[in-house]
Design a protein around this motif. Structure first.
Motif, PDB file in Angstrom:
ATOM      1  N   LEU A   1       3.185  -1.398   4.294  1.00 17.92           N
ATOM      2  CA  LEU A   1       2.473  -0.208   4.198  1.00 17.92           C
ATOM      3  C   LEU A   1       3.653   1.129   4.005  1.00 17.92           C
ATOM      4  CD1 LEU A   1       0.204  -0.405   7.468  1.00 17.92           C
ATOM      5  CD2 LEU A   1      -0.532  -0.750   4.888  1.00 17.92           C
TER       6      LEU A   1
ATOM      7  N   HIS B   1      -0.615   5.286   9.294  1.00 21.56           N
ATOM      8  CA  HIS B   1       0.158   3.882   9.762  1.00 21.56           C
ATOM      9  C   HIS B   1      -0.825   3.300  10.932  1.00 21.56           C
ATOM     10  CE1 HIS B   1       4.172   5.493   7.801  1.00 21.56           C
ATOM     11  NE2 HIS B   1       3.493   5.162   7.017  1.00 21.56           N
TER      12      HIS B   1
ATOM     13  N   LEU C   1      -7.280  -0.080   0.863  1.00 18.97           N
ATOM     14  CA  LEU C   1      -6.708  -1.201   1.409  1.00 18.97           C
ATOM     15  C   LEU C   1      -7.365  -2.223   1.673  1.00 18.97           C
ATOM     16  CD1 LEU C   1      -3.994  -2.142   2.749  1.00 18.97           C
ATOM     17  CD2 LEU C   1      -4.708  -1.228   4.863  1.00 18.97           C
TER      18      LEU C   1
ATOM     19  N   GLN D   1      -3.947   1.555   9.802  1.00 24.42           N
ATOM     20  CA  GLN D   1      -4.000   0.379   8.632  1.00 24.42           C
ATOM     21  C   GLN D   1      -3.004  -0.911   9.256  1.00 24.42           C
ATOM     22  OE1 GLN D   1      -2.275   2.709   5.387  1.00 24.42           O
ATOM     23  NE2 GLN D   1      -3.978   3.132   4.419  1.00 24.42           N
ATOM     24  N   SER D   2      -2.257  -0.350  10.179  1.00 21.28           N
ATOM     25  CA  SER D   2      -1.623  -1.445  10.683  1.00 21.28           C
ATOM     26  C   SER D   2      -2.640  -2.350  11.658  1.00 21.28           C
ATOM     27  CB  SER D   2      -0.427  -1.075  11.657  1.00 21.28           C
ATOM     28  OG  SER D   2       0.617  -0.405  10.836  1.00 21.28           O
TER      29      SER D   2
ATOM     30  N   ALA E   1       0.781  -1.199   0.102  1.00 21.14           N
ATOM     31  CA  ALA E   1       0.028  -0.007  -0.236  1.00 21.14           C
ATOM     32  C   ALA E   1       0.795   1.245   0.011  1.00 21.14           C
ATOM     33  CB  ALA E   1      -1.114   0.109   1.177  1.00 21.14           C
TER      34      ALA E   1
ATOM     35  N   THR F   1       2.447   4.292   3.130  1.00 21.12           N
ATOM     36  CA  THR F   1       1.245   5.242   3.205  1.00 21.12           C
ATOM     37  C   THR F   1       1.754   6.609   3.941  1.00 21.12           C
ATOM     38  OG1 THR F   1       0.133   3.919   4.758  1.00 21.12           O
ATOM     39  CG2 THR F   1      -0.581   3.686   2.580  1.00 21.12           C
TER      40      THR F   1
ATOM     41  N   CYS G   1      -4.683  -4.508   9.001  1.00 21.72           N
ATOM     42  CA  CYS G   1      -3.880  -5.648   8.828  1.00 21.72           C
ATOM     43  C   CYS G   1      -3.956  -6.884   9.609  1.00 21.72           C
ATOM     44  CB  CYS G   1      -2.289  -5.170   8.232  1.00 21.72           C
ATOM     45  SG  CYS G   1      -2.400  -4.150   6.721  1.00 21.72           S
TER      46      CYS G   1
ATOM     47  N   VAL H   1       5.311  -1.853   8.629  1.00 23.79           N
ATOM     48  CA  VAL H   1       4.819  -0.333   8.234  1.00 23.79           C
ATOM     49  C   VAL H   1       6.095   0.449   8.176  1.00 23.79           C
ATOM     50  CG1 VAL H   1       4.449  -0.118  10.893  1.00 23.79           C
ATOM     51  CG2 VAL H   1       3.522   1.349   9.175  1.00 23.79           C
TER      52      VAL H   1
END
Length: 319
Positions: A72, A79, A58, A82-83, A10, A74, A86, A95
């Motif tokens: 990641l 961060h 994502l 999104q972490s 991503a 991004t 995931c 990340v």
């Protein structure tokens, strides 16, 4: 794990491309999904690297059953969330630095990693650059003890552009991004936790809303000290230079290159299988997945860095 590790990446910008270039050299790994902010530009990058699935979300990549792991690259502000997404989707995650832009969010990501048991690491690349690896091996062997580190992190970014000279959709930060490299590396190389930290910063940029200059002092429990100067105003050579002053020698690291105190180059070409720190960082991530072990740069290992950054942020807010 013996099968091919299938990866979603991503962030198809400047740093995502660095990872794509590194992964090309790693056997048993395939990037199968690419996520970017602009669909047309992301498709162009995907076509160049042979990635079949492309999306601007994502969640679309996380829904792919074949995806084992996510990298990641991004914007910083995304961060942590999104972490967590995931990890909760059952994916291993790497990340890019920084893990988060707040201590609370950094703790939250670490807590979810512990709950899920997935492999999770943060891209503290300095742990992997051959130059810093060479110094670290001398330290571990007992041949060098860090007395002081003097570090300069200088850029010329008076407008919001990325490493490719393109406009950014987010704002970079000296403390939570660039200082994170040195704060973590200092504790890692000193082999001692940071017990004292001070910071001052220059004027806040009227448009970007961030300090463009910053100075940080650190002290480890074993007495080693570090002085870090950071600037987005430096109109000159860009990047970071690390000077290690030890009890038995002085070494200067410039990314993947290393010199002694007399500026004589040291051959670090045999330190690892590559001279590319990003590739070596990715190799560690995938090796940890295959071997079911904690990676160098795991969330637990880098978490103290973010606690130090939190303390510095509080100092700067009061100042």
């Amino acid at each position: 794990m013996t099968k091919t590790i299938k990866v979603a990446l991503a962030g198809a910008g400047a740093f995502g491309i660095k990872h794509l270039d590194g992964i090309k050299n790693i056997e048993g790994v395939e990037v199968v999904s690419l996520v970017g902010r602009r669909l047309d530009a992301t498709r162009d990058v995907a076509a160049k690297y042979g990635v079949a699935h492309v999306s601007t979300e994502l969640a679309d990549s996380l829904a792919l059953k074949e995806v084992d792991a996510v990298i990641l690259c991004t914007p910083t502000q995304m961060h942590a969330a999104q972490s967590i997404a995931c990890l909760k989707a059952g994916k291993h995650v790497q990340v890019e630095i920084p893990l988060a832009d707040s201590w609370r969010d950094a703790q939250a990501v670490n807590a979810v990693q512990r709950e899920t048991g997935r492999i999770a690491m943060c891209g503290h690349t300095r742990r992997f650059n051959p130059s810093h690896q060479w110094v670290h091996r001398k330290i571990v062997a007992g041949d060098l003890s860090i007395q002081q580190m003097d570090v300069q992190t200088f850029f010329f970014r008076r407008s919001n552009i990325n490493a490719l000279g393109q406009p950014r959709s987010w704002t970079d930060h000296l403390l939570w991004h660039h200082a994170a490299h040195t704060v973590d590396l200092f504790a890692y190389q000193a082999r001692s936790p940071i017990v004292k930290a001070n910071a001052i910063q220059g004027p806040i940029h009227p448009a970007l809303g961030i300090a463009m200059d910053m100075s940080i002092q650190l002290k480890a429990a074993n007495g080693a000290i570090c002085t870090l100067s950071l600037s987005f105003n430096n109109d000159g050579p860009l990047g970071t230079v690390f000077r290690y002053i030890g009890d038995t020698g002085t070494y200067i690291a410039r990314y993947d290159d290393l010199f002694n105190g007399k500026d004589e180059k040291i051959d670090v070409s045999k330190v690892d299988v590559s001279m590319n720190g990003i590739e070596l960082q990715d190799r560690e991530f995938f090796a940890a997945i295959r071997e079911g072990r904690e990676p160098n740069g795991s969330l637990a290992q880098v978490l103290p860095c973010y606690q130090v950054l939190h303390g510095l942020e509080q100092q700067l807010a009061v100042g």
